[in-house]
Design an enzyme around this catalytic site. Structure first.
Site, PDB file in Angstrom:
ATOM      1  N   ASP A  13      18.868 -26.879-113.022  1.00  0.00           N
ATOM      2  CA  ASP A  13      19.480 -26.167-114.153  1.00  0.00           C
ATOM      3  C   ASP A  13      19.024 -26.695-115.510  1.00  0.00           C
ATOM      4  OD1 ASP A  13      21.076 -24.762-112.259  1.00  0.00           O
ATOM      5  OD2 ASP A  13      22.371 -26.511-112.146  1.00  0.00           O
ATOM      6  N   LYS A  16      14.451 -24.110-116.638  1.00  0.00           N
ATOM      7  CA  LYS A  16      13.050 -23.881-116.260  1.00  0.00           C
ATOM      8  C   LYS A  16      12.633 -22.431-116.439  1.00  0.00           C
ATOM      9  CE  LYS A  16      13.968 -25.673-112.199  1.00  0.00           C
ATOM     10  NZ  LYS A  16      15.245 -26.351-112.381  1.00  0.00           N
ATOM     11  N   ASN A  38      18.844 -20.241-103.636  1.00  0.00           N
ATOM     12  CA  ASN A  38      19.798 -21.207-104.207  1.00  0.00           C
ATOM     13  C   ASN A  38      19.496 -21.420-105.692  1.00  0.00           C
ATOM     14  OD1 ASN A  38      17.390 -22.391-103.402  1.00  0.00           O
ATOM     15  ND2 ASN A  38      18.284 -24.302-102.686  1.00  0.00           N
ATOM     16  N   GLY A  40      18.599 -20.276-109.596  1.00  0.00           N
ATOM     17  CA  GLY A  40      18.933 -19.170-110.488  1.00  0.00           C
ATOM     18  C   GLY A  40      18.218 -19.411-111.803  1.00  0.00           C
ATOM     19  N   HIS A  41      17.158 -18.675-112.042  1.00  0.00           N
ATOM     20  CA  HIS A  41      16.391 -18.870-113.268  1.00  0.00           C
ATOM     21  C   HIS A  41      16.741 -17.760-114.266  1.00  0.00           C
ATOM     22  CE1 HIS A  41      13.238 -21.521-111.006  1.00  0.00           C
ATOM     23  NE2 HIS A  41      14.407 -22.062-111.128  1.00  0.00           N
ATOM     24  N   THR A 129      24.983 -24.207-102.027  1.00  0.00           N
ATOM     25  CA  THR A 129      25.157 -22.876-102.619  1.00  0.00           C
ATOM     26  C   THR A 129      25.550 -21.858-101.542  1.00  0.00           C
ATOM     27  OG1 THR A 129      22.806 -22.421-102.302  1.00  0.00           O
ATOM     28  CG2 THR A 129      23.460 -23.310-104.447  1.00  0.00           C
ATOM     29  N   GLN A 223      15.361 -26.064-108.516  1.00  0.00           N
ATOM     30  CA  GLN A 223      16.208 -27.269-108.483  1.00  0.00           C
ATOM     31  C   GLN A 223      15.580 -28.380-109.335  1.00  0.00           C
ATOM     32  OE1 GLN A 223      15.556 -25.849-105.001  1.00  0.00           O
ATOM     33  NE2 GLN A 223      17.148 -24.476-105.644  1.00  0.00           N
ATOM     34  N   THR A 299      23.898 -19.159-110.053  1.00  0.00           N
ATOM     35  CA  THR A 299      23.903 -18.620-108.692  1.00  0.00           C
ATOM     36  C   THR A 299      25.324 -18.547-108.145  1.00  0.00           C
ATOM     37  OG1 THR A 299      21.695 -19.482-108.277  1.00  0.00           O
ATOM     38  CG2 THR A 299      23.001 -18.985-106.338  1.00  0.00           C
ATOM     39  N   ARG A 302      29.860 -21.809-110.460  1.00  0.00           N
ATOM     40  CA  ARG A 302      30.671 -23.041-110.465  1.00  0.00           C
ATOM     41  C   ARG A 302      30.522 -23.793-111.793  1.00  0.00           C
ATOM     42  NH1 ARG A 302      28.666 -26.220-105.213  1.00  0.00           N
ATOM     43  NH2 ARG A 302      26.690 -25.223-105.753  1.00  0.00           N
ATOM     44  N   LYS A 330      17.981 -27.064-124.506  1.00  0.00           N
ATOM     45  CA  LYS A 330      19.385 -27.020-124.926  1.00  0.00           C
ATOM     46  C   LYS A 330      19.730 -28.077-125.982  1.00  0.00           C
ATOM     47  CE  LYS A 330      22.192 -24.910-122.046  1.00  0.00           C
ATOM     48  NZ  LYS A 330      22.990 -24.435-120.906  1.00  0.00           N
ATOM     49  N   GLY A 414      17.711 -22.813-128.044  1.00  0.00           N
ATOM     50  CA  GLY A 414      18.597 -21.671-127.770  1.00  0.00           C
ATOM     51  C   GLY A 414      18.005 -20.870-126.631  1.00  0.00           C
TER      52      GLY A 414
HETATM   53  P1  IMP Z   1      21.593 -26.040-101.180  1.00  0.00           P
HETATM   54  O1  IMP Z   1      20.275 -26.087-101.878  1.00  0.00           O
HETATM   55  O2  IMP Z   1      22.286 -24.692-101.308  1.00  0.00           O
HETATM   56  O3  IMP Z   1      21.513 -26.513 -99.774  1.00  0.00           O
HETATM   57  O4  IMP Z   1      22.568 -27.071-101.936  1.00  0.00           O
HETATM   58  C1  IMP Z   1      22.340 -28.480-101.888  1.00  0.00           C
HETATM   59  C2  IMP Z   1      22.686 -29.123-103.237  1.00  0.00           C
HETATM   60  O5  IMP Z   1      21.733 -28.706-104.203  1.00  0.00           O
HETATM   61  C3  IMP Z   1      24.059 -28.731-103.786  1.00  0.00           C
HETATM   62  O6  IMP Z   1      24.587 -29.839-104.498  1.00  0.00           O
HETATM   63  C4  IMP Z   1      23.736 -27.613-104.771  1.00  0.00           C
HETATM   64  O7  IMP Z   1      24.706 -27.484-105.777  1.00  0.00           O
HETATM   65  C5  IMP Z   1      22.403 -28.098-105.321  1.00  0.00           C
HETATM   66  N1  IMP Z   1      21.561 -27.005-105.796  1.00  0.00           N
HETATM   67  C6  IMP Z   1      20.886 -26.103-105.065  1.00  0.00           C
HETATM   68  N2  IMP Z   1      20.216 -25.243-105.858  1.00  0.00           N
HETATM   69  C7  IMP Z   1      20.452 -25.629-107.115  1.00  0.00           C
HETATM   70  C8  IMP Z   1      19.998 -25.167-108.397  1.00  0.00           C
HETATM   71  O8  IMP Z   1      19.227 -24.218-108.536  1.00  0.00           O
HETATM   72  N3  IMP Z   1      20.462 -25.848-109.481  1.00  0.00           N
HETATM   73  C9  IMP Z   1      21.276 -26.925-109.365  1.00  0.00           C
HETATM   74  N4  IMP Z   1      21.724 -27.395-108.207  1.00  0.00           N
HETATM   75  C10 IMP Z   1      21.308 -26.761-107.079  1.00  0.00           C
END
Ligand code: IMP
Length: 426
Positions: A13, A16, A38, A40-41, A129, A223, A299, A302, A330, A414
């Site tokens: 996050d 990117k 998982n 979210g860009h 996620t 990630q 995504t 939360r 940011k 921004g």
């Molecule tokens: P998973 O990738 O869904 O298996 O989640 C494993 C861990 O990676 C969890 O703590 C998620 O919150 C974190 N995670 C997965 N994708 C992202 C992302 O795009 N941004 C931030 N954290 C992520």
């Protein structure tokens, strides 16, 4: 020819999507190399917000070919929805979106397994996620996974799904979870596969033709480095390799072809899901960062955990990725803070430490040692050059760059494309 990897240097996050979108203007190819939906860009331009989960962020630049590499795990239903979303935004994807035939498929049963996997951990949930990422990679490594090319072969697809499902249902039963039926799931995969066929190809070969033709290639990590399966805060990590090394295995591009590794960090720090976060602030300052930075997952929605920038962790990210270009995002979120802090060492059991510890017990014991910087208390949002930033802002940014020994290439002030300071040539 140039190949640049863009990676998140924290826990994901870092912003990117916007940076890849800007760099894509000069790229011939933009590719994702790991992870799945998982990620979210988020992209903001022309007064609109687009959130991409699987399609590389370069898709909105019409001369760019976007590739979903072999290291990605693909949920065909989510991908089709995303293709529709992009098409509805007026983007032509034909011939511009390529999907690796060897990428693995996320099936609905992987999502069920993701849920029971968290139940199995009891009080020590990872906080995934829920997109089936971990279980899909488990099947890949166990050599029983379904690959994108298998969607073209109805008999093989059914056989693989049948064998996997027998085992999966036995596991689900032990958690009293709903058992899954093969037929409906199989039809869904077959149908989705048919629609995705025009995009599926040998992307490794495409990359090598592009390299030979001297084209510019951008490899977009999802990630962040500290969520890496090998180098992150295990077990609170994702199940792939967001680090720069993952870009090679996830595309078939060799390490010798990589020219630059751009590391992206927020001017502060966030984390979603559970796991160590030495500089986390659970007080009003943390709340202020969350509010000012709109820190809610793109995504999952939360709320993100927030804290000051952690230079010990960032130094580790620089080392394991070979980061030679820095992007600070940011920055504007800090505009109203009286004092800004950066963690420059860790105190663990009374001992001052400069290296990022790999043992969870030590990480849990970290007391961050901070260096304080004076805030600038003015908006940085429309500043166009580095020199025009307030003096205190430059002092803070220079301190980050000096500590990490990496030059700053971009500062984002921004969400918009125009709220970006580029330092020197890209
Ligand atoms: P998973 O990738 O869904 O298996 O989640 C494993 C861990 O990676 C969890 O703590 C998620 O919150 C974190 N995670 C997965 N994708 C992202 C992302 O795009 N941004 C931030 N954290 C992520």
């Amino acid at each position: 020819m140039s190949v640049r990897i863009v990676i998140g240097a924290q826990w994901g996050d870092e912003g990117k999507g916007k940076i890849v979108d800007i760099l894509s203007a000069q790229a011939d190819y933009v590719a994702r190399y790991q992870g799945g939906a998982n990620a979210g860009h988020t992209l903001n331009f022309d007064g609109q917000t687009h959130i991409l989960h699987l399609i590389p962020s370069g898709i909105f630049h019409h001369n760019t070919v976007c590739i979903i590499g072999n290291g990605v795990v693909i949920d065909p239903v989510t991908l089709l929805e995303e293709i529709d979303m992009v098409k509805n935004a007026g983007v032509d994807v034909d011939g511009r979106l390529l999907i690796s035939e060897t990428a693995h498929v996320i099936l609905p049963y992987h999502k069920s397994l993701d849920k029971v996997g968290e139940m199995a951990l009891g009080g020590k949930k990872i906080g995934t996620t829920g997109r089936g990422i971990g279980p899909a990679y488990v099947h890949k490594i166990a050599r029983v996974g379904v690959r994108m090319m298998d969607l073209e072969d109805p008999d093989l697809l059914r056989k693989k799904m049948e064998v996997n499902l027998t085992e999966i249902n036995a596991r689900l039963a032990t958690y009293n979870a709903e058992l899954l039926e093969l037929d409906e799931m199989y039809e869904l995969m077959l149908e989705s596969g048919k629609k995705l066929l025009p995009f599926i190809c040998n992307t490794t070969d495409r990359f090598h033709k592009a390299l030979k033709g001297g084209r510019n290639i951008l490899l977009e990590g999802a990630q962040g480095a500290l969520l890496d399966i090998d180098h992150g805060t295990y077990p609170y990590v994702t199940s792939s390799s967001p680090v720069s090394g993952g870009a090679c295995t996830g595309t078939g591009i060799p390490p010798t072809a990589i020219e630059n590794v751009m590391g992206i960090t927020k001017a502060y720090c966030t984390r979603v899901g559970n796991g160590p976060f030495p500089t986390e602030l659970t007080d009003m300052t943390g709340d202020k960062l969350r509010e000012a930075g709109h820190e809610f997952g793109s995504t999952t929605g939360r709320p993100r955990r927030c804290g000051w920038v952690d230079l010990v962790a960032l130094k580790y990210a620089v080392q394991i990725n070979g980061i030679n270009e820095l992007v600070i995002t940011k920055l504007d979120v800090l505009d109203e803070f009286e004092t800004i802090k950066a963690c420059t060492s860790y105190n663990i059991g009374g001992e001052e430490r400069e290296e990022f510890p790999l043992r969870p017990k030590e990480l849990d014991e970290v007391k961050p040692v901070y260096t304080e910087y004076k805030g600038w208390k003015t908006s940085t949002r429309m500043v166009k050059t580095y020199e025009d930033l307030p003096e205190n802002t430059r002092k803070y940014l220079n301190a980050l760059s000096d500590f990490l020994d990496v030059p700053i290439k971009i500062v984002s002030t921004g969400p918009g494309r125009e709220e970006t300071i580029i330092v020197g040539d890209l």
